[in-house]
Design an enzyme around this catalytic site. Structure first.
Site, PDB file in Angstrom:
ATOM      1  N   HIS A  25     -41.947   8.712   5.832  1.00  0.00           N
ATOM      2  CA  HIS A  25     -41.251   9.708   5.065  1.00  0.00           C
ATOM      3  C   HIS A  25     -40.162   9.005   4.523  1.00  0.00           C
ATOM      4  O   HIS A  25     -39.594   9.056   3.212  1.00  0.00           O
ATOM      5  CB  HIS A  25     -41.077  11.109   5.702  1.00  0.00           C
TER       6      HIS A  25
ATOM      7  N   HIS B 275     -43.728  18.439  -0.798  1.00  0.00           N
ATOM      8  CA  HIS B 275     -43.410  19.159   0.362  1.00  0.00           C
ATOM      9  C   HIS B 275     -44.806  19.729   1.017  1.00  0.00           C
ATOM     10  O   HIS B 275     -45.045  20.846   1.304  1.00  0.00           O
ATOM     11  CB  HIS B 275     -42.283  20.488   0.375  1.00  0.00           C
TER      12      HIS B 275
END
Lengths: 246, 736
Positions: free
Chosen positions: B43, B89
């Site tokens: 990430h 998200h």
């Protein structure tokens, strides 16, 4: 005349309202900070939309206690003009300047859309630029806009012609379908008995420029200007005096 | 001692551990390991994607800031810049839909205002499993109300986006949030800690134990035990963020600070090390000074917490008091927690003891990049995969069925929960081809479109990605805007699977080629890998967010028919392309074939011509053809138009009628113009080499389509409208 737009923490239509009053309606407009005690000599206080203090409790429940609101209360009691839009209306209800309360929209969802409202009383300082029965197309954007009042109160405000706007269809018919949030009596906006305080859920500042799809909201601001520019604002000094002792 | 199990828990390999030991010259302690773990996670570290992302064009004459900062920046003239980015998200939104989506909004907003820009619009690209499944509905309700709860409260309008449904998202919904901000060019701020002796201030919410290892969580597959990961999801407080936004913009506007960075993924760790690294400095931090929500937090927890609504500010010592005064005005604390120092090391102490002492460069820049093995699937999809499809008996029924398919159906149920009008700039309401925002005090307007069809990218990732770029640009052009910049959100499965890596490579290649062809730079974005639950990967889903500029908002064009009697013109050519279409998915229950072809040169000619014709005032309405093809596009023009005017069209193509009516051939736009302008419009099109055919007239109460005079379909606009309008709300009606 001079408008004042109150900024609470969490207000989010403060700049929008300021923009329309100053740049579209071309009137002197001040931003009033919630922690101050100074109304800066304005002729009309506008409580804008938003989520004051996050509205984590009931909408508007905390804002009523802010320092500036004590001044606004005194200002209104002395006859000063106060316009509450959306969260501003909710605050006026919490403050007791207007009767009734707001509960969740009937579909239990936030609603943002254009609606139609009918002018029920054109003889107020907030509607005199409009006509009786005139239909305005103005957006709403709220979660708690379902107007509620006890039967006795409702009867009372109807009797004193305090209902200024009702949700209606495009032709002006008061229907259940047009009553998107479920308000009693399709009520979209009310005034106090004295006529100097008005609260409404729709956002006239979002319907004041042709580019954004409607100019109908100007009717309300134009009415205020029409009403207030006729008068001499002689009450202000007295008001300051009172506020200090409040 | 760090053992294998601890490494596994931190998502680090033994090789990576060896690298860390080499870089810091000793074994890291657990806190330091935690720091490397998040900063070197997929990430934050982009370890599987970096080698490929380099292929994307990032240069352009308007680019002020390309990839590598919190968001990209483009110059729009008149001393103003736009700041924009899209971020995913996905994982948090599956575990806890409301808070996952809400904090997705909160995070991207901070990325924008940390650069000195006021966020002026949010758009979302959402992917869910089909809404006939109650679990999917519950995820969708949670996500939509989470976006609404955060965006509405903070007062940034959610002006558009897209929602697709496919069973591949049943256990892995996608929530991609785009944000656009506007700033003065001379007031841009960067995440730089410069100047030894400058103070480091912590502002915003207190640090709690929430979201620890959120970034690491987003870098792994999900199994059945995801419920246990709920504590990894942060909880949002939009009110706090609103205060933070106003206070930050105020200190920036007054020029009181040197640098600023939000605490997003990897929280305090990421912000301190990145700021120090970008400033070429070191940083010392005293964790005892960090405001904490709960007692007894360890340095590990404080550093890795992903509590929301926090920022890190660097300011000169003499400005600290003034900064603190502004934060106090907004009822926020702004304690000094450290200092910028020479030397390039992050030295963090806790209760008087140094608990972290590592070189920032190693943490921030030396995360290994992997060129992971990739392998094309054994059989590539081809047009020949489609079995012979029977022609439907009643095209009108198919038309109504398509209009009611959740992906095509009206999304008002979603967007009316979003405040899409606050800030009074929204010129086009959600539902138009692109969102359109005026810039106050100027004639200019900004347009934004998000796009990505994962049916196409699943069948052919490269072509699908090209189409996503082309279609997002086409959407902008349909409202009259010229595309200027791109951000992307690349949602893929597990990159350790060679087939997934191949999809990723192909998609990036396609995107790079298309962005080059259109001359639009990619200024940033986000990669979300490991969208796998219980071993199943989602369809590869690259989502493009493209921003356009319109020089004169009065020339904006909306999709709705304007009046009866106007000429309806189809730009582009109809071909027999049914692969990957919504039609074969809904009617024939197939996700097969090859997606429609994409000829970038042809697309570019089409878009250039349309902008020219709009500039000349020839175009009254324009709408791009997408899912559902020509008939759905005509219907949408009717729905968006005044009085729901219908149209009568007659096509001369010799094609299977279903391909003609519902095929998704690219590079097509339906426009209307006044009959008096038709000749000039067609002549100019011919001169520019753009196929254009007058196919009929607006008017009447029906949508009627003929092929060479034979009527294929005639449906009353009102009937079509109800099918389209009621489909989504019907899924959410309370069942008794």
């Amino acid at each position: 005349m001079k408008f004042g737009v109150v900024q609470f923490p969490g207000s989010n239509c403060d700049f929008d309202t300021f923009h329309v009053l100053r740049n579209v309606m071309k009137r002197e407009t001040a931003l009033l900070w919630h922690k101050d005690h100074d109304l800066q000599g304005v002729d009309c206080v506008v409580l804008p939309g938003g989520f004051s203090y996050g509205d984590y409790l009931r909408s508007g429940a905390i804002a009523r206690f802010s320092p500036l609101m004590q001044e606004v209360k005194a200002f209104a009691r002395a006859g000063g003009h106060v316009l509450g839009i959306c969260n501003g209306f909710q605050i006026l209800l919490e403050l007791g300047l207007l009767p009734g309360a707001m509960i969740r929209n009937k579909n239990l969802k936030f609603l943002c859309q254009h609606v139609h409202i009918r002018i029920e009383n054109e003889k107020t300082d907030f509607t005199r630029a409009g006509r009786k029965g005139q239909v305005l197309r103005i957006p709403i954007a709220h979660f708690d806009g379902n107007y509620y009042a006890a039967a006795r109160v409702l009867k009372d405000i109807e009797r004193h012609r305090q209902v200024v706007f009702r949700y209606c269809d495009a032709e002006g018919n008061i229907t259940e379908e047009a009553n998107v949030n479920g308000s009693l009596g399709n009520i979209a906006g009310i005034r106090n008995r004295e006529g100097n305080v008005l609260g409404l859920m729709p956002h006239p500042e979002r319907a004041s420029e042709a580019l954004l799809g409607s100019k109908d909201g100007r009717t309300i601001f134009a009415s205020l200007i029409l009403s207030l520019e006729r008068r001499k604002p002689a009450r202000r000094p007295v008001l300051r005096e009172r506020a200090r002792h409040d | 001692m760090i053992d294998k199990k601890t490494l596994d828990q931190h998502g680090l390999t033994e090789d990576e551990y060896g690298l860390i030991v080499g870089l810091i010259g000793r074994e890291p302690n657990l806190t330091e390991l935690g720091i490397f773990s998040v900063m070197w996670s997929e990430h934050c570290g982009y370890k599987s994607s970096r080698v490929h992302l380099k292929k994307l064009p990032t240069e352009g004459k308007h680019v002020v800031q390309g990839p590598g900062e919190n968001a990209g920046i483009l110059d729009i003239g008149d001393g103003q810049v736009i700041v924009f980015k899209i971020e995913s998200h996905n994982h948090p939104s599956f575990i806890e839909p409301y808070q996952g989506a809400a904090t997705g909004v909160g995070g991207i907003l901070r990325d924008i205002f940390t650069m000195g820009a006021r966020p002026i619009a949010v758009l979302d690209s959402l992917r869910f499993g089909p809404p006939d499944d109650p679990k999917n509905r519950s995820v969708m309700e949670g996500v939509v109300s989470g976006i609404a709860g955060y965006g509405n409260s903070i007062g940034v309008p959610t002006v558009g986006g897209e929602v697709y449904f496919n069973p591949c998202y049943d256990l892995n919904p996608l929530v991609n949030v785009f944000c656009l901000g506007l700033a003065d060019k001379d007031k841009i701020f960067y995440a730089k800690a410069e100047g030894a002796g400058n103070k480091v201030l912590y502002v915003g919410a207190k640090t709690g134990r929430d979201g620890i290892h959120g970034a690491t969580m987003a870098s792994a597959e999900f199994g059945k035990e995801t419920e246990h990961k709920r504590p990894n999801v942060q909880v949002g407080d939009p009110f706090k963020e609103k205060l933070l936004l106003e206070a930050c913009l105020e200190v920036m506007d007054r020029g009181l600070i040197v640098g600023i960075q939000d605490m997003g993924a990897a929280g305090l760790t990421c912000s301190t090390t990145e700021m120090a690294d970008k400033g070429g400095m070191g940083i010392v931090v005293d964790l005892d000074k960090v405001p904490q929500r709960e007692a007894g937090m360890t340095p590990y927890e404080i550093l890795l917490s992903e509590s929301q609504e926090r920022m890190l500010i660097v300011a000169a010592p003499e400005k600290v008091a003034a900064v603190q005064e502004i934060f106090a005005k907004w009822d926020l604390d702004a304690p000094v927690i450290g200092e910028v120092v020479e030397g390039g090391r992050a030295r963090i102490s806790f209760k008087g003891e140094v608990v972290v002492d590592i070189p920032v460069d190693a943490v921030v820049n030396l995360c290994p990049a992997y060129n992971r093995p990739s392998r094309a699937p054994a059989v590539l999809p081809s047009p020949a995969d489609l079995p012979p499809l029977p022609l439907p008996g009643d095209y009108g029924d198919v038309f109504l069925k398509l209009l009611a398919s959740p992906t095509i159906a009206d999304k008002e149920w979603v967007f009316r929960q979003y405040d899409h009008m606050v800030q009074v700039n929204t010129a086009f309401l959600p539902g138009a081809d692109a969102a359109l925002l005026r810039i106050k005090g100027s004639k200019k307007a900004l347009a934004v479109s998000l796009d990505g069809n994962s049916l196409y990218t699943r069948l052919d990732p490269k072509t699908g990605a090209k189409i996503a770029v082309a279609e997002a640009c086409r959407n902008l052009v349909c409202v009259g805007a010229r595309p200027v910049g791109v951000t992307n959100c690349l949602n893929f499965g597990n990159p350790e699977k060679p087939e997934v890596m191949w999809q990723f490579e192909q998609a990036v290649d396609g995107m790079a080629e298309a962005c080059r062809a259109f001359g639009i730079p990619v200024t940033g974005g986000n990669v979300s890998f490991y969208n796998d639950t219980e071993g199943l990967s989602i369809h590869p889903t690259p989502v493009l967010g493209i921003v356009g500029i319109l020089d004169d908002i009065r020339k904006a064009v909306s999709p709705g028919f304007k009046a009866a009697g106007d000429a309806v013109v189809l730009l582009g050519e109809n071909m027999e392309e049914l692969g990957g279409s919504e039609y074969i998915r809904i009617v024939h229950n197939l996700e097969a074939g090859a997606p429609p072809a994409m000829d970038l040169e042809r697309e570019k000619r089409l878009q250039e011509f349309l902008l020219e014709a709009m500039g000349a005032g020839l175009v009254r309405s324009a709408h791009d053809l997408a899912e559902g093809g020509l008939t759905v596009a005509l219907a949408e023009c009717a729905f968006h138009g005044a009085r729901k005017t219908g149209c009568e069209v007659d096509l001369t193509d010799t094609l299977r009628p279903d391909a003609l009516l519902f095929g998704e051939t690219q590079s097509r736009i339906v426009i209307t113009c006044r009959p008096a302008n038709l000749g000039r419009f067609l002549k100019t099109a011919a001169a520019r080499g753009v196929p254009a055919k007058s196919i009929g007239r607006t008017g009447g109460r029906d949508i009627a389509v003929r092929q060479k005079g034979r009527e294929l379909l005639r449906v009353p606009v009102e009937k079509a409208y109800r099918a389209w309008k009621d489909a989504l709300p019907n899924f959410f009606k309370v069942r008794t």
